[in-house]
Enzyme design. Structure first.
Site, PDB file in Angstrom:
ATOM      1  N   THR A  25      -6.963   1.099  10.958  1.00 46.44           N
ATOM      2  CA  THR A  25      -7.021   1.301   9.501  1.00 46.44           C
ATOM      3  C   THR A  25      -7.239   0.028   8.692  1.00 46.44           C
ATOM      4  OG1 THR A  25      -4.599   1.162   9.396  1.00 46.44           O
ATOM      5  CG2 THR A  25      -5.569   3.371   9.572  1.00 46.44           C
ATOM      6  N   CYS A  28       0.848  -1.190   0.000  1.00 47.49           N
ATOM      7  CA  CYS A  28       0.000   0.000   0.000  1.00 47.49           C
ATOM      8  C   CYS A  28       0.889   1.248   0.000  1.00 47.49           C
ATOM      9  CB  CYS A  28      -0.918   0.003   1.224  1.00 47.49           C
ATOM     10  SG  CYS A  28      -0.023   0.114   2.790  1.00 47.49           S
ATOM     11  N   SER A  68       0.484  -9.756  10.759  1.00 44.66           N
ATOM     12  CA  SER A  68      -0.092  -8.606  10.055  1.00 44.66           C
ATOM     13  C   SER A  68      -1.607  -8.615  10.153  1.00 44.66           C
ATOM     14  CB  SER A  68       0.337  -8.634   8.578  1.00 44.66           C
ATOM     15  OG  SER A  68      -0.471  -7.773   7.798  1.00 44.66           O
ATOM     16  N   SER A  69      -2.168  -7.550  10.705  1.00 47.76           N
ATOM     17  CA  SER A  69      -3.624  -7.451  10.867  1.00 47.76           C
ATOM     18  C   SER A  69      -4.344  -7.487   9.531  1.00 47.76           C
ATOM     19  CB  SER A  69      -3.979  -6.163  11.619  1.00 47.76           C
ATOM     20  OG  SER A  69      -5.376  -5.952  11.637  1.00 47.76           O
ATOM     21  N   ASN A  70      -3.876  -6.688   8.570  1.00 50.54           N
ATOM     22  CA  ASN A  70      -4.594  -6.617   7.290  1.00 50.54           C
ATOM     23  C   ASN A  70      -4.507  -7.936   6.527  1.00 50.54           C
ATOM     24  OD1 ASN A  70      -2.688  -6.250   4.711  1.00 50.54           O
ATOM     25  ND2 ASN A  70      -1.691  -5.236   6.425  1.00 50.54           N
ATOM     26  N   GLU A  74      -0.628   0.014  16.309  1.00 53.49           N
ATOM     27  CA  GLU A  74      -1.353   1.168  15.765  1.00 53.49           C
ATOM     28  C   GLU A  74      -2.414   1.649  16.746  1.00 53.49           C
ATOM     29  OE1 GLU A  74      -4.857   2.020  12.578  1.00 53.49           O
ATOM     30  OE2 GLU A  74      -3.306   0.633  11.901  1.00 53.49           O
ATOM     31  N   CYS A  76      -8.442   2.580   5.715  1.00 51.36           N
ATOM     32  CA  CYS A  76      -7.805   3.138   4.517  1.00 51.36           C
ATOM     33  C   CYS A  76      -8.352   2.501   3.240  1.00 51.36           C
ATOM     34  CB  CYS A  76      -6.285   3.008   4.594  1.00 51.36           C
ATOM     35  SG  CYS A  76      -5.635   1.403   4.138  1.00 51.36           S
ATOM     36  N   HIS A  90       3.094   2.005  11.861  1.00 54.28           N
ATOM     37  CA  HIS A  90       1.941   1.957  12.766  1.00 54.28           C
ATOM     38  C   HIS A  90       1.942   3.090  13.785  1.00 54.28           C
ATOM     39  CE1 HIS A  90       3.158  -2.216  11.616  1.00 54.28           C
ATOM     40  NE2 HIS A  90       1.903  -2.256  11.237  1.00 54.28           N
TER      41      HIS A  90
END
Length: 274
Positions: free
Chosen positions: A158, A12, A214-216, A122, A186, A70
Site C-alpha cells: 500500500t 492516515c 516505516s516504508s511510507n 504487510e 492507498c 499491517h
C-alpha cells in the site's frame, strides 16, 4: 527562515483507526508493532498498557490481542482464533483489500505478483493468502525468466510509488496474455508523495519525520531527496541539527503516515528556536 508543512502529511485513516482501537481496548498486546513509530508505541504502552509482542508464540496470560495495522499471516490468524484470547483486528482496510484480492485471484487460477518488500509484515501477510504461485518483487527485472501461466494478477504494497507500480504492470502486459492490475496503493500514500514532491521542489531544506523502519516514510524521504539535496529523515526533535538550516530561506516539513501531530509540532518548535 520560513517553515512550511506539506499540503498532505502525517496520520492516515488506517493509523488513526488503529490507535483509537488500541486506546479503547487497553490492557492488551499487539502482534508486532501496531504502527511503525516508536514514540507513539511507547505512548500507548505507558498510557494504555498496550504492549508489543513479536509474534503469537509470545502470548501467555493476555486476554486481548490486537492485530497490527499491517495485518498478520493467514496461518497466524487461524492459530490465534483457536485460543480463548479476544482478537481485536486493527488491520488497515487498505491492507485487507490486497489480502482478499490475492486469495480470490489465486483461487481463480491466476499467478500473483506483489510489488513490495518481501520482508515487510504487510507483504508477508498478503503473500500468505495466495494458494498458488506468487512472486514478490521491487523491480520488473526480477521477473525476467519467470514462466507465467496465461493469467497474472498484480497488486501492490500500500505504501509504494505509483510510477514503479505502473512500470511493472506494463512489463507484464507485454508478456502475459491476461493481466489483472489492482491498484492497491492507498490514497493517503499517493497524496503525501505528491505533496512532498511539490514542496521539495521549492524548499532549501526538507525534514521528513517518521519511523526509520516505516516504508511510507522512507518513500517520502527518497522523493524529497530527489528534488531537494538537503533532505533529512528524523524520528524526533532530538535529531535536529542547527547547521542544517544555516543560510536557508525555506524549510519544508513532511511526515509519514504513522507520525502523530504532537511529534511534528515538537520538531517545528525545535527548528524555530534556531
Amino acid at each position: 527562515m520560513k517553515i512550511e508543512l506539506a499540503s498532505s502529511y502525517g496520520f492516515c485513516f488506517g493509523v488513526k483507526r488503529a490507535i483509537k482501537i488500541a486506546e479503547n481496548a487497553g490492557d492488551a498486546a499487539t502482534i508486532g508493532p501496531l504502527i511503525h513509530n516508536n514514540e507513539e508505541i511507547n505512548r500507548l504502552a505507558t498510557n494504555f498498557n498496550v504492549k508489543t509482542l513479536h509474534g503469537i508464540n509470545e502470548l501467555k496470560d493476555e486476554k486481548k490481542a490486537i492485530i497490527r495495522t499491517h495485518g498478520i499471516t493467514k496461518s497466524d490468524l487461524a492459530e490465534l482464533k483457536k485460543t480463548d484470547i479476544k482478537v481485536i483486528d486493527a488491520t488497515c482496510p487498505f491492507v485487507t483489500k490486497p489480502q482478499q484480492i490475492c486469495e480470490d485471484m489465486s483461487n481463480a487460477g491466476y499467478d500473483v505478483v506483489i510489488f513490495g518488500d518481501e520482508n515487510h509484515p504487510e507483504v508477508k501477510g498478503v503473500k500468505s493468502y495466495a494458494s498458488g504461485k506468487v512472486y514478490v518483487v521491487l523491480d520488473e527485472s526480477e521477473l525476467e525468466g519467470v514462466k507465467f501461466r496465461q493469467k497474472v494478477a498484480l497488486v501492490s504494497q500500500t505504501t509504494r510509488k505509483v510510477e514503479k507500480f505502473m512500470q511493472i504492470a506494463n512489463y507484464l502486459m507485454l508478456r502475459v496474455k491476461e493481466v489483472r492490475v489492482f491498484n492497491t496503493i492507498c490514497n493517503a500514500t499517493f497524496e503525501n508523495q505528491e505533496a512532498v514532491k511539490n514542496l521539495a521542489k521549492r524548499a532549501d531544506v526538507m525534514i521528513v519525520i517518521g519511523g526509520k523502519n516505516s516504508s511510507n516514510t522512507k518513500q517520502l524521504y527518497l522523493i524529497s531527496k530527489n528534488f531537494c539535496e538537503d533532505s533529512y529523515l528524523i524520528e524526533s526533535e532530538h535529531e535536529v541539527e542547527k547547521s542544517w538550516f544555516e543560510g536557508k530561506n525555506l524549510c519544508g516539513i513532511s511526515a509519514g503516515a504513522s507520525t502523530p501531530d504532537w511529534i511534528i509540532q515538537k520538531v517545528v518548535d525545535a527548528i524555530e528556536k534556531f
